[in-house]
Write a protein that holds these residues in place. Structure first.
Motif: not given
Length: 89
Positions: A27-32, A49-57, A59-64
């Motif tokens: 998921p982080g790769l796709l968002v990146g 702009l490139s770091f924060l969305p990957r971090l959020i993706a 974290l969401l992948a870890l959560i879900y």
């Protein structure tokens, strides 16, 4: 103790690691990739702009995916404990 037993255990361990890592990294790769295409199209070169969305993706992948990942890990551990007599004897 046949070598095939150890090869099978190693194969199972690598497959489990591959699944758990891919569930978090992909998921982080796709968002990146999407963010990089957006940055190239708009000529915005902001690092956050490139770091924060990957971090959020990630974290969401870890959560879900944590419940699924822990289930796979516990299944692997249970299978390893059941194979101990086969490896020893």
């Amino acid at each position: 103790m046949a070598p095939e037993v150890f090869v099978d255990i190693f194969r199972q361990a690598l497959w489990t690691v591959l699944l758990l890592v891919c569930a978090v990294v992909v998921p982080g790769l796709l968002v990146g990739l999407v963010v990089s295409v957006f940055q190239a199209a708009t000529s915005i070169n902001e690092q956050t702009l490139s770091f924060l969305p990957r971090l959020i993706a990630t974290l969401l992948a870890l959560i879900y995916g944590a419940h699924w990942g822990f289930g796979r890990l516990m299944e692997f551990f249970t299978n390893m404990m059941l194979q101990v007599p086969q490896v020893i004897g």
